[in-house]
Design a protein around this motif. Sequence first.
Motif, PDB file in Angstrom:
ATOM      1  N   VAL A  33      29.289  22.728  -9.825  1.00 64.34           N
ATOM      2  CA  VAL A  33      29.169  23.359  -8.425  1.00 64.34           C
ATOM      3  C   VAL A  33      30.433  24.275  -8.740  1.00 64.34           C
ATOM      4  N   LEU A  34      30.254  25.601  -8.370  1.00 66.54           N
ATOM      5  CA  LEU A  34      31.096  26.796  -8.610  1.00 66.54           C
ATOM      6  C   LEU A  34      31.642  27.054  -7.172  1.00 66.54           C
ATOM      7  N   PHE A  35      32.839  26.877  -6.894  1.00 65.57           N
ATOM      8  CA  PHE A  35      33.632  27.167  -5.846  1.00 65.57           C
ATOM      9  C   PHE A  35      34.149  28.530  -5.472  1.00 65.57           C
ATOM     10  N   ALA A  36      33.894  29.359  -4.279  1.00 64.10           N
ATOM     11  CA  ALA A  36      34.170  30.472  -4.123  1.00 64.10           C
ATOM     12  C   ALA A  36      34.974  30.732  -2.839  1.00 64.10           C
ATOM     13  N   PRO A  37      36.311  30.881  -2.875  1.00 64.96           N
ATOM     14  CA  PRO A  37      37.014  31.404  -1.590  1.00 64.96           C
ATOM     15  C   PRO A  37      36.425  32.808  -1.291  1.00 64.96           C
ATOM     16  N   ALA A  38      35.906  33.275  -0.326  1.00 64.40           N
ATOM     17  CA  ALA A  38      35.493  34.294   0.130  1.00 64.40           C
ATOM     18  C   ALA A  38      36.312  34.856   1.410  1.00 64.40           C
ATOM     19  N   SER A  39      37.048  35.823   1.381  1.00 60.24           N
ATOM     20  CA  SER A  39      37.819  36.187   2.215  1.00 60.24           C
ATOM     21  C   SER A  39      38.074  37.659   2.508  1.00 60.24           C
ATOM     22  N   GLY A  40      38.611  38.107   3.555  1.00 61.40           N
ATOM     23  CA  GLY A  40      39.182  39.669   3.664  1.00 61.40           C
ATOM     24  C   GLY A  40      40.341  39.585   2.825  1.00 61.40           C
ATOM     25  N   ARG A  41      40.948  38.672   2.486  1.00 61.93           N
ATOM     26  CA  ARG A  41      42.426  38.647   1.763  1.00 61.93           C
ATOM     27  C   ARG A  41      42.130  39.253   0.453  1.00 61.93           C
ATOM     28  N   GLN A  42      43.411  39.902  -0.282  1.00 56.06           N
ATOM     29  CA  GLN A  42      43.265  40.423  -1.172  1.00 56.06           C
ATOM     30  C   GLN A  42      43.362  39.375  -2.476  1.00 56.06           C
ATOM     31  N   TYR A  43      43.215  39.771  -3.733  1.00 54.83           N
ATOM     32  CA  TYR A  43      43.281  38.904  -4.693  1.00 54.83           C
ATOM     33  C   TYR A  43      44.635  38.293  -5.098  1.00 54.83           C
ATOM     34  N   ALA A  44      45.638  39.013  -5.031  1.00 56.36           N
ATOM     35  CA  ALA A  44      46.884  38.604  -5.229  1.00 56.36           C
ATOM     36  C   ALA A  44      47.055  37.316  -4.251  1.00 56.36           C
ATOM     37  N   SER A  45      46.845  37.337  -3.035  1.00 57.78           N
ATOM     38  CA  SER A  45      46.759  36.072  -1.998  1.00 57.78           C
ATOM     39  C   SER A  45      46.105  35.262  -2.587  1.00 57.78           C
ATOM     40  N   LEU A  46      44.642  35.495  -2.798  1.00 57.72           N
ATOM     41  CA  LEU A  46      43.775  34.125  -3.271  1.00 57.72           C
ATOM     42  C   LEU A  46      44.315  33.464  -4.393  1.00 57.72           C
ATOM     43  N   LYS A  47      44.993  34.137  -5.389  1.00 58.79           N
ATOM     44  CA  LYS A  47      45.325  33.750  -6.586  1.00 58.79           C
ATOM     45  C   LYS A  47      46.676  32.697  -6.215  1.00 58.79           C
ATOM     46  N   ARG A  48      47.470  33.132  -5.257  1.00 55.76           N
ATOM     47  CA  ARG A  48      48.289  32.283  -4.930  1.00 55.76           C
ATOM     48  C   ARG A  48      47.952  30.781  -4.156  1.00 55.76           C
ATOM     49  N   PHE A  49      46.865  31.118  -3.536  1.00 56.43           N
ATOM     50  CA  PHE A  49      46.516  29.875  -2.796  1.00 56.43           C
ATOM     51  C   PHE A  49      45.802  28.815  -3.818  1.00 56.43           C
ATOM     52  N   PHE A  50      45.139  29.405  -4.673  1.00 54.78           N
ATOM     53  CA  PHE A  50      44.256  28.513  -5.503  1.00 54.78           C
ATOM     54  C   PHE A  50      44.674  28.513  -6.931  1.00 54.78           C
ATOM     55  N   ALA A  51      46.151  28.465  -7.207  1.00 54.88           N
ATOM     56  CA  ALA A  51      46.575  28.577  -8.390  1.00 54.88           C
ATOM     57  C   ALA A  51      46.398  27.332  -9.206  1.00 54.88           C
ATOM     58  N   PRO A  52      46.209  26.171  -8.446  1.00 54.50           N
ATOM     59  CA  PRO A  52      46.205  25.135  -9.379  1.00 54.50           C
ATOM     60  C   PRO A  52      44.538  24.733  -9.930  1.00 54.50           C
ATOM     61  N   VAL A  53      43.860  25.826  -9.490  1.00 53.05           N
ATOM     62  CA  VAL A  53      42.260  25.726 -10.043  1.00 53.05           C
ATOM     63  C   VAL A  53      41.800  27.244 -10.219  1.00 53.05           C
ATOM     64  N   LEU A  54      42.598  27.959 -10.750  1.00 51.85           N
ATOM     65  CA  LEU A  54      42.136  29.584 -11.110  1.00 51.85           C
ATOM     66  C   LEU A  54      41.044  29.484 -11.863  1.00 51.85           C
ATOM     67  N   ASP A  55      40.818  28.735 -13.107  1.00 51.51           N
ATOM     68  CA  ASP A  55      39.641  28.739 -14.012  1.00 51.51           C
ATOM     69  C   ASP A  55      38.303  28.217 -13.268  1.00 51.51           C
ATOM     70  N   LYS A  56      38.525  27.425 -12.152  1.00 54.75           N
ATOM     71  CA  LYS A  56      37.405  26.837 -11.515  1.00 54.75           C
ATOM     72  C   LYS A  56      36.865  27.567 -10.211  1.00 54.75           C
ATOM     73  N   VAL A  57      37.427  28.618  -9.991  1.00 48.89           N
ATOM     74  CA  VAL A  57      36.690  29.252  -8.803  1.00 48.89           C
ATOM     75  C   VAL A  57      36.638  30.731  -8.939  1.00 48.89           C
ATOM     76  N   VAL A  58      35.419  30.991  -8.381  1.00 44.23           N
ATOM     77  CA  VAL A  58      35.566  32.664  -8.372  1.00 44.23           C
ATOM     78  C   VAL A  58      35.899  33.287  -6.896  1.00 44.23           C
ATOM     79  N   PHE A  59      36.617  34.359  -7.243  1.00 41.63           N
ATOM     80  CA  PHE A  59      37.254  35.042  -5.804  1.00 41.63           C
ATOM     81  C   PHE A  59      36.472  36.028  -5.180  1.00 41.63           C
ATOM     82  N   VAL A  60      35.790  36.051  -3.932  1.00 36.89           N
ATOM     83  CA  VAL A  60      35.375  37.086  -3.280  1.00 36.89           C
ATOM     84  C   VAL A  60      36.293  37.552  -2.335  1.00 36.89           C
ATOM     85  N   CYS A  61      36.883  38.723  -3.055  1.00 37.12           N
ATOM     86  CA  CYS A  61      38.189  39.114  -2.223  1.00 37.12           C
ATOM     87  C   CYS A  61      37.671  40.446  -1.274  1.00 37.12           C
ATOM     88  N   GLU A  62      38.575  40.996  -0.220  1.00 33.27           N
ATOM     89  CA  GLU A  62      38.507  42.183   0.593  1.00 33.27           C
ATOM     90  C   GLU A  62      37.084  42.188   1.254  1.00 33.27           C
TER      91      GLU A  62
END
Length: 266
Positions: A36-65
């Motif tokens: 199962v692929l997990f996606a933080p989907a936010s109005g936040r920018q990529y830099a912010s989302l990377k910080r939040f999810f640093a321990p699992v960076l390679d296991k999530v896809v980021f929907v930014c902005e």
Amino acid sequence: MIKFIATDLDGTLLDDERRLPDGIFELIEALWARGVLFAPASGRQYASLKRFFAPVLDKVVFVCENGALVKYRGKTLHLNPIPDQEAKEALDAVRATPHLRPMLCGTESSYIENDEQPFRDYAFASYDACVKVENLETVIGKEPICKIAVFDEIAAAENGIRVLPPKLPRLRTIQSGRDWCDVSAPTADKGEAIRFLRGHFSFDKSECVAFGDHMNDYEMLCECGRAYVTENAYPPLKKLIADTVPSNREGGVAYKLREILKEISL
């Protein structure tokens, strides 16, 4: 079989102190292990989302902005920016409207030109990569503009979301919080990003789950077979999406993720 889960952050996954729920990284790891692929989907920018999810960076896809930018393992999968000329026109419209403060959100950083409080503090608190410039027009053309975040000194529902859409008919303006509106390309939203990801990874709609709390989540919720809003969600959204989870203060999304893991494990 669930294969994809997308969730908004502020007001949905994050609590009122902007903290992730306990155990979220273990849940993401467990979902990944089950395909199962997990996606933080936010109005936040990529830099912010990377910080939040640093321990699992390679296991999530980021929907930014709000869907204008999709990143996976450091690569840009999808980009839907505002055309430069329309970004300039939108910037002029925001500046000309009393009580509104613009922020340009590029692919690399966000940019402000106003020092007024509380706008400045909000900008730097919400955007890890944020730069003060003398004139925002100097930014346009140097990097793609994903969106223009507009802070409203009154309240977005009472002011910005009423006055901006008629001034910007070729762009999409959506309320994204009590004090914020977001201006983006006409087809840029979280729903469009989810449609792209479904095609890219060959997910069926019935295999997708989404969580949200505000109107900028609506299209994303509609693009997933199972859609939930938190109990604290914006009332007009709760009227449109029937299924709920406990509030962000109670860790409602994490609670539902644990239920989904049990379903997958059966």
